[in-house]
Structure formats: structure tokens, C-alpha cells
Design a protein around this motif. Structure first.
Motif, PDB file in Angstrom:
ATOM      1  N   GLN A 242       0.748  -1.449   0.157  1.00  0.00           N
ATOM      2  CA  GLN A 242       0.009   0.247   0.059  1.00  0.00           C
ATOM      3  C   GLN A 242       0.972   1.167  -0.047  1.00  0.00           C
ATOM      4  O   GLN A 242       1.069   2.273   0.773  1.00  0.00           O
ATOM      5  CB  GLN A 242      -1.653   0.310   0.990  1.00  0.00           C
ATOM      6  N   PRO A 243       1.543   1.560  -0.859  1.00  0.00           N
ATOM      7  CA  PRO A 243       3.010   2.744  -0.971  1.00  0.00           C
ATOM      8  C   PRO A 243       1.981   3.900  -1.144  1.00  0.00           C
ATOM      9  O   PRO A 243       0.459   3.554  -2.563  1.00  0.00           O
ATOM     10  CB  PRO A 243       3.799   2.017  -2.043  1.00  0.00           C
ATOM     11  N   ASP A 244       2.716   5.259  -1.130  1.00  0.00           N
ATOM     12  CA  ASP A 244       1.984   6.330  -1.374  1.00  0.00           C
ATOM     13  C   ASP A 244       1.773   6.559  -3.157  1.00  0.00           C
ATOM     14  O   ASP A 244       2.627   6.393  -3.785  1.00  0.00           O
ATOM     15  CB  ASP A 244       2.501   7.052  -1.011  1.00  0.00           C
ATOM     16  N   ARG A 245       0.780   5.894  -3.814  1.00  0.00           N
ATOM     17  CA  ARG A 245       0.717   5.784  -5.837  1.00  0.00           C
ATOM     18  C   ARG A 245       1.288   7.510  -6.147  1.00  0.00           C
ATOM     19  O   ARG A 245       1.939   6.799  -7.146  1.00  0.00           O
ATOM     20  CB  ARG A 245      -0.845   5.391  -6.022  1.00  0.00           C
ATOM     21  N   GLU A 246       1.171   8.887  -5.635  1.00  0.00           N
ATOM     22  CA  GLU A 246       1.693   9.725  -5.599  1.00  0.00           C
ATOM     23  C   GLU A 246       3.043  10.042  -6.108  1.00  0.00           C
ATOM     24  O   GLU A 246       3.426  10.730  -6.595  1.00  0.00           O
ATOM     25  CB  GLU A 246       0.765  10.824  -5.186  1.00  0.00           C
ATOM     26  N   SER A 247       3.719   9.165  -4.475  1.00  0.00           N
ATOM     27  CA  SER A 247       4.930   9.840  -4.395  1.00  0.00           C
ATOM     28  C   SER A 247       6.110   8.551  -3.991  1.00  0.00           C
ATOM     29  O   SER A 247       7.225   8.557  -4.220  1.00  0.00           O
ATOM     30  CB  SER A 247       5.103  10.656  -2.568  1.00  0.00           C
ATOM     31  N   ILE A 248       5.647   7.421  -4.516  1.00  0.00           N
ATOM     32  CA  ILE A 248       6.506   6.299  -4.271  1.00  0.00           C
ATOM     33  C   ILE A 248       7.346   5.891  -5.846  1.00  0.00           C
ATOM     34  O   ILE A 248       8.419   4.870  -5.416  1.00  0.00           O
ATOM     35  CB  ILE A 248       5.425   5.210  -4.792  1.00  0.00           C
ATOM     36  N   GLY A 249       7.249   6.752  -6.614  1.00  0.00           N
ATOM     37  CA  GLY A 249       7.448   6.797  -8.066  1.00  0.00           C
ATOM     38  C   GLY A 249       9.398   6.365  -7.993  1.00  0.00           C
ATOM     39  O   GLY A 249       9.558   5.793  -9.173  1.00  0.00           O
ATOM     40  N   ALA A 250       9.940   7.625  -7.309  1.00  0.00           N
ATOM     41  CA  ALA A 250      11.165   7.230  -7.667  1.00  0.00           C
ATOM     42  C   ALA A 250      12.302   5.969  -6.842  1.00  0.00           C
ATOM     43  O   ALA A 250      12.693   5.507  -7.578  1.00  0.00           O
ATOM     44  CB  ALA A 250      11.680   8.733  -6.825  1.00  0.00           C
ATOM     45  N   SER A 251      11.877   5.655  -5.801  1.00  0.00           N
ATOM     46  CA  SER A 251      12.107   4.726  -4.713  1.00  0.00           C
ATOM     47  C   SER A 251      11.780   3.206  -5.942  1.00  0.00           C
ATOM     48  O   SER A 251      12.605   2.436  -5.970  1.00  0.00           O
ATOM     49  CB  SER A 251      10.877   4.619  -3.489  1.00  0.00           C
ATOM     50  N   LEU A 252      10.775   3.459  -6.603  1.00  0.00           N
ATOM     51  CA  LEU A 252      10.456   1.835  -7.450  1.00  0.00           C
ATOM     52  C   LEU A 252      10.978   2.337  -8.402  1.00  0.00           C
ATOM     53  O   LEU A 252      11.609   0.757  -8.535  1.00  0.00           O
ATOM     54  CB  LEU A 252       8.962   2.177  -7.650  1.00  0.00           C
ATOM     55  N   SER A 253      11.139   3.050  -9.009  1.00  0.00           N
ATOM     56  CA  SER A 253      12.016   3.083 -10.466  1.00  0.00           C
ATOM     57  C   SER A 253      13.360   2.205  -9.544  1.00  0.00           C
ATOM     58  O   SER A 253      14.472   2.091 -10.385  1.00  0.00           O
ATOM     59  CB  SER A 253      12.558   4.098 -10.842  1.00  0.00           C
TER      60      SER A 253
END
Length: 616
Positions: A242-253
Motif C-alpha cells: 500500500q505505498p503512496d501511489r503519487e510519491s512512490i515512483g522514484a523509489s520504485l524505479s
């Protein structure tokens, strides 16, 4: 109020709401079958507490007085420690950053973490928010470094050396930031309800490179044009729940890049590419992943994800390896104890299912002596010997050590007595071939093996070990358990692997101008075989292994094609052994036997064909 400030305020309010929701979910997410253990009660303070006394009633376990729930101060902040009743010396620990707004003891109880630690006989180290809650990365950096610094090196408990990380809500970023900065010390990680890290912080570490520094050992010098490992190429299995979908992008990448995953996900899992060339999975293959779960999951599923993995080597990137962690229950590993010279000692026995299929009632046995400070359980996982045993069918016996310089560390003692008792027990209780007993070890465990090879070659059919050589002194003696023992002057097939960045007395090669322990080891064993250094197969050494990391020299018996002495130098590791080396050691050992009459034999088929053995 500006538009930007209004957006920040709304975003902060949303984060607080998400954190509160996740806290409630976490407190009700008890693993199946865990039940609700009793309240932990108030923690005892470690501040100024005397170090624990030796507890010889427990084999390879932390002193009983250290089990329980503890707190440690770091300025105006605290961290908690939970040590289960049966936690071993140098156990695995999970480092947890709890969310804002919880009482830590109740959180560990209700989420099931305390119960899981009890069942797994492991420990927990818990980071807590300050009085005003978790702050920014910059504000939290000093606290996290101080707390984890204590966790990694103290006299109250000892750790495996690499950790599992779990961060909740607003506590997750501070822990994830530590992982980005120290990826070699993390086995795997999970973050629940995390906003992730910003791209700027990630970028500040991504391009950093690991050099040849070896934490006090011989520095490794890489050849011209060698591609150094970047921080964002450090394979590290990662789970987001359940990550914050708006802000997790950089970590996920970032973690997808680090784990070299494919572009497409299946069931929320990005798997490491099949053709991945990452150093950390060069032996295990593409086993890593980055998983994203949008729905809540129980603590037991988080633990299942994390503990699928183990890894070894926490300071030198080129020897750092990710592997599948051994499941003792599934494998049927026996954790046993026996009395040795008045002390309770632990040892592990693994009889793989392949033993009877391949050898019926005549399985070979490999005795493993861990490195200094390493318990049998640490070394069972850290070397991957169990995976070789599963494939080759030999019985694996890993020797436990005894308390040494402190009450939370161990080392070898009474090794000669321990081995003689173990050998008698193994031959009596298990379906083994007594002519095929072998010894191996790492560092101080290699010293035990190599001293036995010199003083008691009749103990084993062959020996093969890593990162420590020995030789008789000027009086022709070696020291075993503090006692001077004369060298036998008899041959035994022997193989040693060491690293370019190893102990100082192993620096260089046999053909350089430096005389050290490596040279005296070779001189003795060549001598008892009637050989000279010049009898080597090739002075240049045979190159092989991942990226040709090994140079190997072999000496064959006089007028035979039978190898009797072998030496390999791992060009891209420091002192600690790697998973790639255990199969190499076995591939040497498996060809030799020693009959009750003292006659040694070599079998090219490793005794799969009954008529191919040759007398040495």
C-alpha cells in the motif's frame, strides 16, 4: 497562502490520514496461527547496564539474562530491542521503524512481530519516532545512524551482520534512506504505507561506486577498464505494501534498476531478468524481485517475503552475494548439542534426501569449521554448503564454537576432542562411508582444518578450506587447542582458496618476492608429496569462474595425473568466502578416500564407478 504551500499542507494532511489508517490495519494484522502473545511489559533499560555474564548452560545462544524487551537511549530519542528466549549469538534481526502514534510494545504484540521472533528464535531492533513524530530525512539521519550503529556493534547482543528491514508509514522513509546508503548490509526490505524517497536523495547515491577497500584487509586492485559496481546495481529484494501511489515512483524505479527487473509485472511482482548480469546473484541466478501489493497483507506474508533470502559479506561489494535462505524445517536440519571437555557445544547435521538415493548407506561426510565469531547456524546459511549437499548427497556436519572474548561472541576451542567425539557419533548413528570423511572451514575454521592436515592427516580423506593457511614452525610443530603437536610429515590431498583482498599474511602469490604464510603452507605440502613449486601445471594459473575471477594452480603426484595440491586466488573478494567457492571445494574433496589401512585412493568419477579408483 501560496498554491505550493497549500499543496504541501494538503499532502501532509493526507499523509497523516494514511499513517493513521495503516496503524489501525497493522495493529489488527496478526499472522495466521500467531495468536496474541502476552503483553511485553515495560522495557528494561540498557543505559549503563553491566554487560552480561557468560552463560555456559546455553550452547551458542545469547546469555539468558539478555532475553526479553529492552530500551536504549540516543539523546532524547529511544530504540527498542526484543530478544526471544532462544535467540542465538549472531542471530538474524529484523530492524523495524514503527509508525507515528503507536506504543511500541503493543505494536510488536498486536502485529505479531514478537510472536514471530519467538517462533523463529530471532531478534528485533525497533526505531521509534521522536516526541513530535518522524521528521525529515535530514532531521532523522543522526538518530538512525546512531541507533543502527549501536545495534551493529555492542556488548549486549550480537547480530548476523546483515539485516531485514521493515518500515511503517512515516517511519519508512528514514529506514529506506539508510538502506540506500548502506545496501551491502541489507538482506531484503519491506515498507508498508510508505511515501517513498524523493528522486534527489536517490540520485545522490545511485552513481556512487564501490572500490577495492577491504575494511582492514589487503586492498583489491582492479585491472584497467574494470567496471565498478554502482550503488544502484546492488541487488536488494524489495516489497511495498500500500505505498503512496503519487510519491512512490522514484523509489520504485530505483529498486527496479538495482534489481535489474523486467518492465512488466505479474501479480504486482517485477522479477529480476533471466539474463541479468548483476554481481550479487552471479551464483544464485536471477532470484531477486521488487513486489508491490496494493492491499493490506499480514505480517506473516511480509516475513515470508523477507526470509526467502539471505546474503553474506557486508563491506566488500564484489564478494557480497544474495542466496536462498535455508529452511531448517523443510530440509530436516538437526540442531544438536553434546558435552565437550565439560562445556555444552552445538553442532548441526543435515542428511539430504539425495544421500540415500545416491549413496544408499555409504554417504560421504563433510565436516565444516566456521570462521571466528561465527556460530554453526551463521555458517550453515553464509556458505551455502547445504545446497551442495542437496545436489551431491553428502552428509553435512557444521561444528559450533564456544564463548570467546565476550559473552556474545564465539570461537574455536577443544577442536581435537570435539572432532573425535563427533566422528564417532556420526559413524555410529548415520549411514556414512567412514573412508570418505572430509574437512573444510573458513578463516579460523580453515586454520583448524589445515592444522589437522599437518598433524593428523589420518583424520580425513582430503581437506579443502578458505582464507587461512598454516605450516609447521621452525621446530616442526603446529598448535592445536593451545598444545604444540608435531607435524606428521605425511601427505593429504589439500586445496586452499584465498582472496586478493584477504589477510595480510596471504597477500600476493607464490611466485612473487614476498615470503609469507602462503609460501610456507605450499612449501610443506609440496615437500611431503616430493614435489617442487616448479611442478605446477601452469605458472600463469587457470582462469575460471564468474568473470574469470579465479586463478587456480594444481600440482599432480609424481608420475601420476592425480592432483594432490591445489590453490585458487579469488581476484574479486576480500577475506570472506563466497557461495561460488563451496562447490569448488567439494569438486576437489569428492575424489578421495582413505582406507582403514591408511591407504589413500583417487577416483575420477568420485566413486560413482566402482573400478576406477587409483592408489595414491
Amino acid at each position: 497562502m501560496s498554491t505550493i504551500d497549500r499543496r504541501r499542507l494538503l499532502r501532509g494532511s493526507a499523509a497523516l490520514a494514511v499513517s493513521a489508517t495503516l496503524t489501525n490495519q497493522a495493529l489488527t494484522a496478526t499472522p495466521a496461527g500467531a495468536g496474541h502473545p502476552a503483553p511485553l511489559g515495560p522495557p528494561q533499560s540498557l543505559d549503563g547496564r553491566p554487560f552480561p555474564a557468560y552463560d555456559y548452560s546455553r550452547a551458542s545462544k545469547l546469555p539468558r539474562e539478555m532475553t526479553g524487551y529492552w530500551t536504549k537511549s540516543f539523546g532524547n530519542r529511544t530504540a527498542k530491542v526484543y530478544i526471544s528466549a532462544e535467540t542465538p549469538i549472531r542471530s538474524y534481526y529484523t530492524v523495524i521503524a514503527v509508525p507515528d502514534g503507536v506504543e511500541t510494545g503493543e505494536f510488536l504484540r498486536r502485529t505479531g512481530w514478537a510472536g514471530i521472533a519467538d517462533r523463529r528464535q530471532e531478534g528485533l531492533f525497533v526505531l521509534e519516532p521522536g516526541p513530535g513524530g518522524w521528521g525529515s530525512l535530514a532531521a532523522e539521519a543522526a538518530y538512525v545512524e546512531a541507533a543502527i550503529g549501536f545495534f551493529q556493534n555492542n556488548r549486549y547482543f550480537s547480530i548476523f551482520g546483515l539485516h531485514y528491514l521493515v518500515g511503517y508509514g512515516t517511519g519508512a522513509p528514514a529506514l529506506e534512506a539508510w538502506a540506500v546508503a548502506h545496501p551491502l548490509r541489507v538482506i531484503s526490505q519491506a515498507y508498508i504505507g510508505s511515501p517513498g524517497l524523493d528522486a534527489g536523495y536517490l540520485a545522490s547515491y545511485a552513481g556512487r561506486e564501490f572500490g577495492g577497500e577491504t575494511d582492514g584487509y589487503t586492498p583489491v586492485e582492479f585491472p584497467a577498464g574494470f567496471d565498478l559496481i554502482r550503488y544502484d546495481e546492488t541487488v536488494l529484494p524489495t516489497l511495498y505494501v500500500q505505498p503512496d501511489r503519487e510519491s512512490i515512483g522514484a523509489s520504485l524505479s530505483y529498486w527496479r534498476q538495482a534489481n535489474d527487473t523486467g518492465r512488466h509485472t505479474r501479480d504486482g511482482v517485477y522479477r529480476q531478468r533471466r539474463d541479468s548480469r548483476r554481481w550479487m546473484t552471479s551464483h544464485s541466478g536471477p532470484i531477486s524481485q521488487v513486489a508491490v501489493q496494493q492491499r493490506p497483507i499480514g505480517t506473516h506474508r511480509i516475513v515470508d517475503f523477507l526470509t526467502r533470502y539471505t546474503r553474506y559479506e557486508n563491506f566488500f561489494a564484489y564478494g557480497n552475494q544474495l542466496m536462498e535462505r535455508a529452511d531448517y524445517t523443510r530440509l530436516g536440519v538437526q540442531v544438536r548439542t553434546m558435552m565437550v571437555e565439560g562445556y555444552l557445544r552445538e553442532y548441526l547435521v543435515h542428511v539430504p534426501g539425495s544421500a540415500r538415493r545416491l549413496w544408499r548407506d555409504r554417504a560421504p561426510v563433510v565436516f565444516v569449521w566456521p570462521g571466528n565469531s561465527q556460530t554453526a547456524k551463521v555458517f550453515f546459511d553464509a556458505t551455502g554448503w547445504w545446497t551442495v549437499a542437496e545436489r551431491e548427497g553428502f552428509i553435512l556436519v557444521v561444528i559450533g564454537e564456544q564463548y570467546s572474548t565476550t559473552s556474545v561472541s564465539v570461537s574455536h576451542r577443544d577442536s581435537n576432542t570435539f572432532y573425535q567425539q563427533l566422528r564417532a557419533l556420526i559413524i555410529d548413528e548415520f549411514p556414512v562411508d567412514p573412508t570418505r570423511l572430509y574437512s573444510t572451514g573458513q578463516s579460523a575454521g580453515s586454520a583448524v582444518t589445515q592444522n589437522f592436515a599437518i598433524a593428523h592427516p589420518e583424520y580425513f580423506a582430503a581437506v579443502a578450506s578458505t582464507s587461512f593457511t598454516t605450516a609447521p614452525d621452525a621446530a616442526g610443530m603446529v598448535t592445536i587447542d593451545g598444545v604444540q603437536v608435531p607435524a606428521s610429515g605425511r601427505m593429504i590431498p589439500n586445496y586452499q582458496i584465498y582472496g586478493y583482498g584477504d589477510l595480510g599474511f596471504l597477500a600476493g602469490e607464490l611466485w612473487d618476492d614476498t615470503q609469507n604464510s602462503l609460501d610456507s603452507w605450499a612449501r610443506y605440502h609440496l615437500g611431503v608429496n616430493g614435489l617442487a613449486l616448479a611442478d605446477v601445471d601452469t605458472v600463469a594459473g587457470r582462469r575460471h569462474g564468474w568473470r574469470d575471477r579465479f586463478r587456480t594452480w594444481t600440482w599432480h603426484g609424481a608420475h601420476t595425473e592425480i592432483p594432490v595440491l591445489k590453490l585458487s586466488r579469488n581476484l574479486y573478494r576480500s577475506h570472506n568466502t563466497t557461495f561460488e567457492e563451496s562447490p569448488m571445494l567439494w569438486d576437489f574433496l569428492k575424489h578421495y578416500s582413505l582406507g582403514p589401512d591408511g591407504v589413500r585412493y583417487y577416483s575420477a568419477s568420485a566413486f560413482r564407478r566402482p573400478r576406477d579408483r587409483k592408489r595414491l
